[in-house]
Motif scaffolding. Sequence first.
Motif, PDB file in Angstrom:
ATOM      1  N   CYS A  72      53.687   4.638 142.878  1.00 46.69           N
ATOM      2  CA  CYS A  72      53.350   4.505 144.299  1.00 46.69           C
ATOM      3  C   CYS A  72      52.338   5.532 144.803  1.00 46.69           C
ATOM      4  CB  CYS A  72      54.625   4.560 145.137  1.00 46.69           C
ATOM      5  SG  CYS A  72      55.460   6.165 145.074  1.00 46.69           S
ATOM      6  N   HIS A  73      51.697   6.293 143.899  1.00 47.94           N
ATOM      7  CA  HIS A  73      50.690   7.265 144.355  1.00 47.94           C
ATOM      8  C   HIS A  73      49.722   7.541 143.209  1.00 47.94           C
ATOM      9  CE1 HIS A  73      49.824  11.271 146.667  1.00 47.94           C
ATOM     10  NE2 HIS A  73      48.875  11.103 145.741  1.00 47.94           N
ATOM     11  N   THR A  74      48.534   6.906 143.260  1.00 52.13           N
ATOM     12  CA  THR A  74      47.499   7.213 142.264  1.00 52.13           C
ATOM     13  C   THR A  74      46.131   7.244 142.934  1.00 52.13           C
ATOM     14  OG1 THR A  74      46.557   5.093 141.483  1.00 52.13           O
ATOM     15  CG2 THR A  74      48.766   5.653 140.677  1.00 52.13           C
ATOM     16  N   HIS A  75      45.215   7.903 142.229  1.00 53.58           N
ATOM     17  CA  HIS A  75      43.792   7.935 142.626  1.00 53.58           C
ATOM     18  C   HIS A  75      43.014   7.466 141.388  1.00 53.58           C
ATOM     19  CE1 HIS A  75      44.694  11.074 145.898  1.00 53.58           C
ATOM     20  NE2 HIS A  75      45.746  11.212 145.108  1.00 53.58           N
ATOM     21  N   LEU A  76      43.397   6.334 140.805  1.00 51.69           N
ATOM     22  CA  LEU A  76      42.891   6.048 139.453  1.00 51.69           C
ATOM     23  C   LEU A  76      41.519   5.402 139.391  1.00 51.69           C
ATOM     24  CD1 LEU A  76      43.253   2.871 138.371  1.00 51.69           C
ATOM     25  CD2 LEU A  76      45.638   3.524 138.241  1.00 51.69           C
ATOM     26  N   ILE A 141      46.686   2.407 144.653  1.00 60.13           N
ATOM     27  CA  ILE A 141      45.426   3.090 144.330  1.00 60.13           C
ATOM     28  C   ILE A 141      44.748   3.494 145.636  1.00 60.13           C
ATOM     29  CG2 ILE A 141      43.178   2.912 143.201  1.00 60.13           C
ATOM     30  CD1 ILE A 141      44.351   0.713 141.398  1.00 60.13           C
ATOM     31  N   LYS A 142      44.400   4.779 145.719  1.00 61.48           N
ATOM     32  CA  LYS A 142      43.769   5.308 146.931  1.00 61.48           C
ATOM     33  C   LYS A 142      42.260   5.414 146.742  1.00 61.48           C
ATOM     34  CE  LYS A 142      47.762   8.381 147.364  1.00 61.48           C
ATOM     35  NZ  LYS A 142      48.570   7.669 148.364  1.00 61.48           N
ATOM     36  N   SER A 143      41.522   5.303 147.835  1.00 64.06           N
ATOM     37  CA  SER A 143      40.111   5.683 147.817  1.00 64.06           C
ATOM     38  C   SER A 143      40.073   7.194 148.074  1.00 64.06           C
ATOM     39  CB  SER A 143      39.353   4.902 148.886  1.00 64.06           C
ATOM     40  OG  SER A 143      39.804   5.290 150.175  1.00 64.06           O
ATOM     41  N   LEU A 240      51.102  10.362 153.825  1.00 61.28           N
ATOM     42  CA  LEU A 240      50.461  11.676 153.969  1.00 61.28           C
ATOM     43  C   LEU A 240      50.656  12.563 152.741  1.00 61.28           C
ATOM     44  CD1 LEU A 240      48.970  13.577 155.986  1.00 61.28           C
ATOM     45  CD2 LEU A 240      51.216  14.392 156.713  1.00 61.28           C
ATOM     46  N   HIS A 241      49.542  13.208 152.311  1.00 59.73           N
ATOM     47  CA  HIS A 241      49.620  14.328 151.367  1.00 59.73           C
ATOM     48  C   HIS A 241      50.061  15.529 152.206  1.00 59.73           C
ATOM     49  CE1 HIS A 241      47.107  11.732 148.871  1.00 59.73           C
ATOM     50  NE2 HIS A 241      47.202  12.586 147.868  1.00 59.73           N
ATOM     51  N   ALA A 242      51.319  15.942 152.036  1.00 60.00           N
ATOM     52  CA  ALA A 242      51.912  16.889 152.983  1.00 60.00           C
ATOM     53  C   ALA A 242      52.491  18.127 152.297  1.00 60.00           C
ATOM     54  CB  ALA A 242      53.034  16.180 153.755  1.00 60.00           C
ATOM     55  N   ASP A 263      54.075  12.886 150.716  1.00 62.41           N
ATOM     56  CA  ASP A 263      53.942  13.073 149.276  1.00 62.41           C
ATOM     57  C   ASP A 263      53.594  14.527 148.927  1.00 62.41           C
ATOM     58  OD1 ASP A 263      53.623  10.377 150.171  1.00 62.41           O
ATOM     59  OD2 ASP A 263      52.677   9.814 148.294  1.00 62.41           O
ATOM     60  N   HIS A 264      54.086  15.002 147.815  1.00 60.09           N
ATOM     61  CA  HIS A 264      53.980  16.386 147.292  1.00 60.09           C
ATOM     62  C   HIS A 264      55.160  17.213 147.829  1.00 60.09           C
ATOM     63  CE1 HIS A 264      50.290  16.341 144.987  1.00 60.09           C
ATOM     64  NE2 HIS A 264      49.678  15.739 145.965  1.00 60.09           N
ATOM     65  N   LEU A 265      55.008  17.819 149.051  1.00 55.66           N
ATOM     66  CA  LEU A 265      56.142  18.417 149.775  1.00 55.66           C
ATOM     67  C   LEU A 265      56.720  19.702 149.190  1.00 55.66           C
ATOM     68  CD1 LEU A 265      57.927  14.996 150.388  1.00 55.66           C
ATOM     69  CD2 LEU A 265      56.834  16.392 152.159  1.00 55.66           C
ATOM     70  N   THR A 315      52.715   9.297 139.570  1.00 51.44           N
ATOM     71  CA  THR A 315      51.850  10.074 138.669  1.00 51.44           C
ATOM     72  C   THR A 315      50.845  10.942 139.416  1.00 51.44           C
ATOM     73  OG1 THR A 315      50.216   8.291 138.583  1.00 51.44           O
ATOM     74  CG2 THR A 315      51.912   8.327 136.851  1.00 51.44           C
ATOM     75  N   ASP A 316      50.386  10.485 140.620  1.00 55.83           N
ATOM     76  CA  ASP A 316      49.263  11.157 141.301  1.00 55.83           C
ATOM     77  C   ASP A 316      48.023  11.114 140.411  1.00 55.83           C
ATOM     78  OD1 ASP A 316      47.889  12.546 143.263  1.00 55.83           O
ATOM     79  OD2 ASP A 316      48.717  14.502 142.761  1.00 55.83           O
ATOM     80  N   LEU A 317      47.957  10.143 139.518  1.00 56.36           N
ATOM     81  CA  LEU A 317      46.863  10.063 138.540  1.00 56.36           C
ATOM     82  C   LEU A 317      45.515  10.270 139.225  1.00 56.36           C
ATOM     83  CD1 LEU A 317      45.497   9.422 135.879  1.00 56.36           C
ATOM     84  CD2 LEU A 317      46.115   7.027 136.164  1.00 56.36           C
TER      85      LEU A 317
END
Length: 401
Positions: A72-76, A141-143, A240-242, A263-265, A315-317
Amino acid sequence: MQPVKVDRLFVGARLATMAAGRPGLGVVEDGVVASREGRIAWVGARGEAPPFEADDRVDLGGRWVTPGLVDCHTHLVFAGDRSDEFERRLAGESYADIARSGGGIASTVRATRAASEDDLVAAALPRLDALVAEGVTTVEIKSGYGLDEATETKQLRAAARLRRLRRIDVETTYLGAHALPEDMARGAYVDFVCGTVIPRVAREKLAGAVDAFLETIAFDAAETARVFEAAAAAGLRVKLHADQITNGGGAALAARHRALSADHLEYADETGVAAMAKAGTVAVILPGAFFMLNETRKPPIAAFRAAGVPMAVATDLNPGSSPIASLRVSATMACVLFGMTVEEVWLGMTRHAARALGRDDVGVLAPGKACDLAVWSVDRLAEVVAKIGPSPLHMRVWRGA
Ligand SMILES: [Zn+2]
């Protein structure tokens, strides 16, 4: 009793349904899954099943079956390579030093702006295939590596194309508020994200959610709130990247805006945890960046657990802080480095990860849900995350096939 007509019947399965309202992972021994038109028509114990008339019958030989995994969290989707930064960090430079000298996100932005949409798809496919090979059936996948309008939309289109090239669900997220571009002033950039790109992303359905990076090196709380208000006005959910590097009150801000996830936290405090619990915001735990940057501050797992905040693992790939194309290894790290239990990481790769994407049709095995399955050649589900190396995945099913 008239037999129930279905497309395919999976029998001989030990099911971990992950269904809410059942204890633990919702285990059903000697289980059956029936699929019709890509959905689960029936799931449960063989002894309770109605008679079926199926076009196809697959005997899984007593193997474990879970929902297909959800990252649920990638930048691939990105271009370029930052392995030089890995060496620079080993030689003593910090992530912030490297960013200040033109490395970090700015380096990926330059490479991604220069790449064509085809280049981005070609570069992303091997990363996506690594996730597919370990049973992932839904990926976010995030931009965020273009910052300008042309490149951000190019990234989102490339991500959408991956959906058609592989049998997988792709959820896209617009992360314009990832970093400040070198060629724009702060206020003007936030205006541009809120006034130009978010409305276009919503209008053209390029993304289903909007994300931001609330941090001393990125955007502040007021700027993040503006981005979230623009997203809400455009009908988009937020995440949010928090609180990754400092406590910026990100967890509470995300909760205030009914974010799907924070996310992160690592630096989230008690107020933030309580706010997330009340709002139902998912905590997405990302041990990859913590590991690669050799960080020491851990997210407050015990507090999330005590407050009943659902925890996902992803993964935060990405090309810099978490170049890790393995959800399994991320789960292993969440256990070893952060003290999550095996049960928590399994829910974190399935039901809770789906919730972090606002999806209620994947991540659990229940009637009406997507028939996305991961079939494992293991005696115990703990093996999937207790070992690093050969994949124990026996079969991956997406939409019943
Ligand atoms: Zn991220």
